[in-house]
Scaffold this motif. Structure first.
Motif, PDB file in Angstrom:
ATOM      1  N   ARG A 617       1.258  -1.564  -0.308  1.00 62.55           N
ATOM      2  CA  ARG A 617      -0.324  -0.226   0.218  1.00 62.55           C
ATOM      3  C   ARG A 617       0.692   1.119   0.066  1.00 62.55           C
ATOM      4  N   ASP A 618       2.139   0.692   0.726  1.00 61.46           N
ATOM      5  CA  ASP A 618       3.145   2.525   0.401  1.00 61.46           C
ATOM      6  C   ASP A 618       4.029   2.812  -0.543  1.00 61.46           C
ATOM      7  N   GLU A 619       2.993   1.827  -2.237  1.00 59.02           N
ATOM      8  CA  GLU A 619       3.238   1.764  -3.076  1.00 59.02           C
ATOM      9  C   GLU A 619       2.807   3.037  -3.911  1.00 59.02           C
ATOM     10  N   LEU A 620       1.734   3.092  -2.974  1.00 58.66           N
ATOM     11  CA  LEU A 620       0.168   4.076  -4.188  1.00 58.66           C
ATOM     12  C   LEU A 620       0.215   5.668  -3.430  1.00 58.66           C
ATOM     13  N   PRO A 621      -0.171   6.348  -4.505  1.00 59.05           N
ATOM     14  CA  PRO A 621      -0.841   7.282  -4.146  1.00 59.05           C
ATOM     15  C   PRO A 621      -1.001   7.527  -2.293  1.00 59.05           C
ATOM     16  N   PRO A 622      -1.096   8.682  -1.845  1.00 61.10           N
ATOM     17  CA  PRO A 622      -1.061   9.095  -0.379  1.00 61.10           C
ATOM     18  C   PRO A 622      -2.615   9.364  -0.542  1.00 61.10           C
ATOM     19  N   PRO A 623      -3.998   9.653   0.309  1.00 60.59           N
ATOM     20  CA  PRO A 623      -4.648   9.727   0.402  1.00 60.59           C
ATOM     21  C   PRO A 623      -5.021  10.918   0.870  1.00 60.59           C
ATOM     22  N   MET A 624      -5.885  11.968  -0.576  1.00 61.01           N
ATOM     23  CA  MET A 624      -5.649  13.963  -0.213  1.00 61.01           C
ATOM     24  C   MET A 624      -6.779  14.534   1.419  1.00 61.01           C
ATOM     25  N   LEU A 625      -5.697  15.121   1.499  1.00 64.66           N
ATOM     26  CA  LEU A 625      -5.799  15.325   3.076  1.00 64.66           C
ATOM     27  C   LEU A 625      -6.476  17.410   2.955  1.00 64.66           C
ATOM     28  N   ARG A 626      -7.172  17.595   3.096  1.00 65.06           N
ATOM     29  CA  ARG A 626      -7.916  18.570   3.393  1.00 65.06           C
ATOM     30  C   ARG A 626      -7.563  20.171   4.647  1.00 65.06           C
ATOM     31  N   THR A 627      -7.446  20.849   4.399  1.00 65.92           N
ATOM     32  CA  THR A 627      -6.863  21.952   5.613  1.00 65.92           C
ATOM     33  C   THR A 627      -8.131  23.032   5.434  1.00 65.92           C
ATOM     34  N   ASP A 628      -9.070  23.244   4.493  1.00 65.22           N
ATOM     35  CA  ASP A 628      -9.784  24.411   4.202  1.00 65.22           C
ATOM     36  C   ASP A 628     -11.393  23.543   4.502  1.00 65.22           C
ATOM     37  N   VAL A 629     -12.414  24.224   3.702  1.00 64.69           N
ATOM     38  CA  VAL A 629     -14.052  23.266   3.923  1.00 64.69           C
ATOM     39  C   VAL A 629     -14.534  24.493   2.563  1.00 64.69           C
ATOM     40  N   LEU A 630     -15.427  23.794   1.983  1.00 65.95           N
ATOM     41  CA  LEU A 630     -16.364  23.767   0.691  1.00 65.95           C
ATOM     42  C   LEU A 630     -16.868  24.466   1.042  1.00 65.95           C
ATOM     43  N   LYS A 631     -18.538  24.960   0.574  1.00 62.86           N
ATOM     44  CA  LYS A 631     -20.065  25.153   0.693  1.00 62.86           C
ATOM     45  C   LYS A 631     -20.176  24.907  -0.372  1.00 62.86           C
ATOM     46  N   MET A 632     -21.453  24.285  -0.395  1.00 61.68           N
ATOM     47  CA  MET A 632     -22.351  24.032  -2.169  1.00 61.68           C
ATOM     48  C   MET A 632     -22.381  25.411  -2.558  1.00 61.68           C
ATOM     49  N   GLU A 633     -22.658  26.416  -1.209  1.00 68.67           N
ATOM     50  CA  GLU A 633     -22.529  27.529  -2.018  1.00 68.67           C
ATOM     51  C   GLU A 633     -21.352  27.949  -3.084  1.00 68.67           C
ATOM     52  N   ASP A 634     -20.503  27.590  -2.524  1.00 68.86           N
ATOM     53  CA  ASP A 634     -19.332  27.986  -3.079  1.00 68.86           C
ATOM     54  C   ASP A 634     -18.651  27.768  -4.666  1.00 68.86           C
ATOM     55  N   LEU A 635     -19.626  27.435  -4.916  1.00 64.16           N
ATOM     56  CA  LEU A 635     -19.170  25.581  -5.710  1.00 64.16           C
ATOM     57  C   LEU A 635     -20.120  26.789  -7.223  1.00 64.16           C
ATOM     58  N   ALA A 636     -19.267  26.674  -8.182  1.00 61.74           N
ATOM     59  CA  ALA A 636     -20.056  27.495  -9.689  1.00 61.74           C
ATOM     60  C   ALA A 636     -19.411  26.265 -10.461  1.00 61.74           C
ATOM     61  N   PRO A 637     -20.734  26.680 -12.116  1.00 57.76           N
ATOM     62  CA  PRO A 637     -20.560  26.072 -13.289  1.00 57.76           C
ATOM     63  C   PRO A 637     -19.075  26.070 -13.473  1.00 57.76           C
ATOM     64  N   GLY A 638     -18.026  24.990 -13.637  1.00 61.17           N
ATOM     65  CA  GLY A 638     -16.642  25.416 -14.402  1.00 61.17           C
ATOM     66  C   GLY A 638     -16.378  24.574 -13.655  1.00 61.17           C
ATOM     67  N   MET A 639     -16.115  25.190 -12.333  1.00 62.30           N
ATOM     68  CA  MET A 639     -14.569  25.088 -11.676  1.00 62.30           C
ATOM     69  C   MET A 639     -14.119  24.196 -11.156  1.00 62.30           C
ATOM     70  N   GLU A 640     -12.982  23.886 -11.260  1.00 62.44           N
ATOM     71  CA  GLU A 640     -12.423  23.663 -10.865  1.00 62.44           C
ATOM     72  C   GLU A 640     -11.514  22.528  -9.738  1.00 62.44           C
ATOM     73  N   LEU A 641     -11.696  21.581  -9.506  1.00 63.59           N
ATOM     74  CA  LEU A 641     -11.761  21.250  -8.344  1.00 63.59           C
ATOM     75  C   LEU A 641     -11.039  19.558  -7.640  1.00 63.59           C
ATOM     76  N   LEU A 642      -9.995  19.534  -7.270  1.00 65.44           N
ATOM     77  CA  LEU A 642      -9.811  17.887  -6.818  1.00 65.44           C
ATOM     78  C   LEU A 642     -10.817  17.112  -5.733  1.00 65.44           C
ATOM     79  N   GLY A 643     -10.550  16.051  -5.972  1.00 68.09           N
ATOM     80  CA  GLY A 643     -11.697  15.206  -5.252  1.00 68.09           C
ATOM     81  C   GLY A 643     -10.933  13.651  -5.050  1.00 68.09           C
ATOM     82  N   THR A 644     -11.633  12.916  -4.064  1.00 62.69           N
ATOM     83  CA  THR A 644     -11.690  11.803  -3.907  1.00 62.69           C
ATOM     84  C   THR A 644     -13.182  10.927  -4.804  1.00 62.69           C
ATOM     85  N   VAL A 645     -12.758   9.476  -5.068  1.00 56.65           N
ATOM     86  CA  VAL A 645     -13.786   8.656  -5.563  1.00 56.65           C
ATOM     87  C   VAL A 645     -13.873   8.031  -4.577  1.00 56.65           C
TER      88      VAL A 645
END
Length: 710
Positions: A617-645
């Motif tokens: 498992r150490d050879e796999l990409p590490p999980p994505m950690l966050r330091t801030d938070v988004l709200k649905m109201e912050d989203l807008a069409p066309g916005m590019e984001l990183l996400g975890t499946v």
């Protein structure tokens, strides 16, 4: 030999491979052991192929057993003919065998059986023979008038019932109709009640059986069970009548027309209702198999998520009324501190919670925060982001958080296992501990939970229990053995998934460890009560003993290959860490021959010696950690984001993009090329780039795409 040949054809394998795998399975070897330590005997087949082969072997053996039972039954009735024997020999499915057996199978009392009791079978056979010189059915029927059969009409009705059953029992007719329905039949669904529901899309649904998607079948089945839908299978009657007539009608005289009419009755009353049930069963079985397969893929990826090692973690199990449960665990998963905070109540309670958590972070040196994704997780995430920002400003030390899928945490926390592990803690606190540990080592924690409760599939609660448990159990076993386990720290639930170790033996290992101290070597495992030679052979290679004086005990090298490994080091004149470099320019086949082992085994030994205690498992990409938070109201069409499946399903994938609600990427928006299933591209835990397509605040839905907008 017939089974071996069939398996060779289906799996594209050679006879020696299949023969060896069957022999290894029959000797009681586990799939992980066969896959890892018997590669030369099967040609390096992976564990999934071996499991599929084992499952298919079981089916074919059951098929052969049923074939022999049917053959014996027909023979006992003195009705076995060379034609029947040949047909049974050619049958490749249980359905075909049952079709052949149908005429000879003991039946409950039917209209045909009652007509036979009245002596009308000879009349039916005479009409069904459709001989050119035969008299008309009504004329033939006159000879069968009795007290029980008072009129010609009664005799003809009884003859018709017998002929209808004969036609219904015809294996060839059923085979043709089954194939026809599968090819041109349709699945229909209609609303069963006049009210809105999640099944509204199926209130007027019709689609070809060969085209209907598996997830639609499962949704329709559930809608039917919940009485929102009425479901049926449709096939144009004229096509069905034609198949029946083409097999049973041999001319155009009066007897032929009588048989044709009886055939229509047979189709409407006996055959098609049975075919409809079969089609529904086939569709459900196929959909279940696909859902279980998809669940297994997702579960494998989830279990093999990279651990966040060596960090003190804070686990937060969010809640409104009962508060947010808090647990601090050290780098080994030992609980250091617990509490309950309230971040959704008054401002005063919020500030108290903040003071408490900041104090915990400073006291215990917390380096990472795990937040459950259930009720109140959005508010808890905002709270955590504020804590992270303050700690970074205060000491400049990195601190991050991650939303953890808490599915099954409540199941674990209320289980007997959790009570034994944490008798001093409340059920809710156990959940917080589990959430923290899931981030530290997903595999070690998730094996404590029934796989179907983990929630990375679709309609898992509708699946046949036996098949689901078998498939998911195999995945857990493969994952645990792929990683291995430290025999001196592993829990009993983790050990119970090691090859050759069942739940009872796992408890014995832990009990022996607690009573006698840490195991000093793999060989010491033989002292555990009930751990015999066979169990040791199966499990030894998957158990690590870092404290052992023998360095091989902390590798995936099996004890049976220690002599080879020792000779290899002597031959190369180097330390274990240098083996990979030393063998780069050596002919591996020549070296294997010299050492008296196979090439696959030698390659595995080299890999293990180079990285003792290796965790894949150490050879796999590490999980994505966050330091801030988004709200649905912050989203807008066309916005590019990183996400975890988070979950991969038939029609797309759900992506965690840092807001409370996961977004959906439809299968058509995953890539520019055609794919049959999202799992061809995506896997649970994968970090992906997505773009927002639309946001529906009222329905809490986010539509995403992985195809970069032009």
């Amino acid at each position: 030999m017939i089974i071996i040949q069939q398996l060779c054809a289906e799996f594209g394998l050679q006879v020696w491979q299949v023969e060896n795998v069957i022999a290894l399975i029959d000797e009681g070897n586990t799939i992980p052991f066969i896959a890892r330590y018997r590669k030369e005997q099967h040609g390096t087949l992976d564990d999934q192929v071996l499991r599929d082969l084992d499952e298919r072997l079981g089916y074919l053996r059951n098929l052969q057993k049923r074939r022999e039972e049917v053959l014996a039954s027909i023979e006992a009735q003195e009705k076995l003919t060379p034609e029947l024997e040949a047909a049974l020999a050619k049958a490749v499915t249980l359905a075909e065998i049952e079709d052949i057996y149908r005429p000879f199978k003991p039946k409950r009392r039917t209209r045909a059986s009652m007509a036979k009791e009245k002596g009308l079978e000879p009349l039916a056979l005479a009409i069904f023979a459709q001989e050119r010189e035969s008299a008309a059915p009504a004329v033939l029927a006159e000879a069968y008038i009795t007290e029980e059969v008072p009129t010609v009409e009664d005799a003809l009705q009884g003859a018709s019932d017998i002929i209808a059953e004969m036609i219904s029992d015809d294996a060839n007719i059923r085979r043709r109709l089954r194939n026809l329905c599968g090819s041109v039949g349709e699945l229909h669904a209609k609303a069963a009640k006049d009210e809105d529901s999640v099944y509204a899309d199926y209130y007027d649904f019709s689609e070809g059986i060969k085209k209907v998607a598996d997830h639609r079948v499962l949704a329709i089945n559930r809608g039917e069970r919940e009485e929102f839908l009425k479901v049926s299978v449709a096939l144009e009657a004229a096509k069905g009548y034609f198949v029946v007539a083409s097999e049973s009608v041999h001319g155009d005289d009066a007897c032929c027309e009588f048989v044709r009419t009886a055939g229509v009755d047979a189709y409407d009353r006996l055959i098609f209702p049975s075919i409809e049930r079969e089609m529904r069963g086939i569709l459900t079985e196929k959909a279940n198999a696909a859902a279980i397969r998809n669940f297994a893929i997702n579960l494998r990826e989830l279990l093999l998520q990279p651990p966040v090692k060596g960090k003190v973690a804070l686990g937060l199990d969010p809640g409104y009324r009962t508060g947010c449960k808090v647990a601090v665990v050290d780098a080994t998963g030992r609980v250091l501190d617990t509490n309950v905070i309230y971040v959704t109540q008054s401002q005063g309670q919020y500030q108290s919670a903040k003071t408490l958590i900041l104090g915990m972070i400073r006291k215990h040196g917390i380096e990472i925060i795990a937040i459950g994704n259930g009720t109140a997780s959005r508010e808890t995430e905002a709270f955590a982001a504020e804590i992270v920002a303050e700690i970074v400003r205060e000491v400049g030390e990195p601190l991050a958080y991650m939303i953890v899928n808490e599915a099954g945490a409540s199941v674990y926390s209320a289980s007997k296992l959790a009570a034994e592990e944490f008798p001093q803690f409340d059920v809710s606190i156990r959940s917080a501990v589990s959430i923290a540990r899931r981030l530290q080592d997903p595999l070690a924690e998730l094996v404590k939970i029934e796989p179907k409760a983990i929630g990375v599939g679709q309609y898992q609660h509708d699946m046949p229990k036996k098949e689901l448990e078998s498939a998911l159990g195999g995945v857990v076993e493969d994952c645990v053995n792929a990683v291995g386990a430290d025999v001196n720290t592993a829990s009993a639930p983790l050990l119970s998934h090691i090859a050759g170790v069942n739940a009872g033996l796992a408890k014995s290992i832990v009990s022996y460890r607690e009573e006698n101290g840490a195991f000093a070597s793999r060989a010491a495992l033989k002292k555990v009560p009930k751990l015999g030679a066979k169990a040791f052979e199966q499990c030894a290679g998957f158990l690590r003993v870092p404290e052992s004086k023998n360095a091989f005990d902390n590798t995936g090298v099996h004890p049976e290959s220690y002599a080879v490994a020792k000779t290899l080091l002597a031959e190369l004149g180097c330390k274990a860490a240098d083996v990979a470099e030393k063998t780069q320019d050596i002919d591996i086949q020549t070296l294997a021959d010299k050492l008296g082992c196979g090439v696959p085994t030698l390659q595995d030994i080299i890999k293990e010696l180079a990285k003792p205690g290796r965790d894949p498992r150490d050879e796999l990409p590490p999980p994505m950690l966050r330091t801030d938070v988004l709200k649905m109201e912050d989203l807008a069409p066309g916005m590019e984001l990183l996400g975890t499946v988070r979950n991969v399903i038939d029609f797309g994938a759900f992506i965690d993009i840092g807001v409370h609600q996961d977004g959906l990427v439809h299968v058509s928006r995953i890539t520019n090329r055609f794919i049959k299933h999202p799992s061809e591209v995506l896997k649970v835990g994968q970090v992906v780039t997505v773009w927002v397509m639309s946001i529906d605040l009222q329905k809490q839905r986010i539509a995403l795409t992985m195809r970069k907008p032009s």
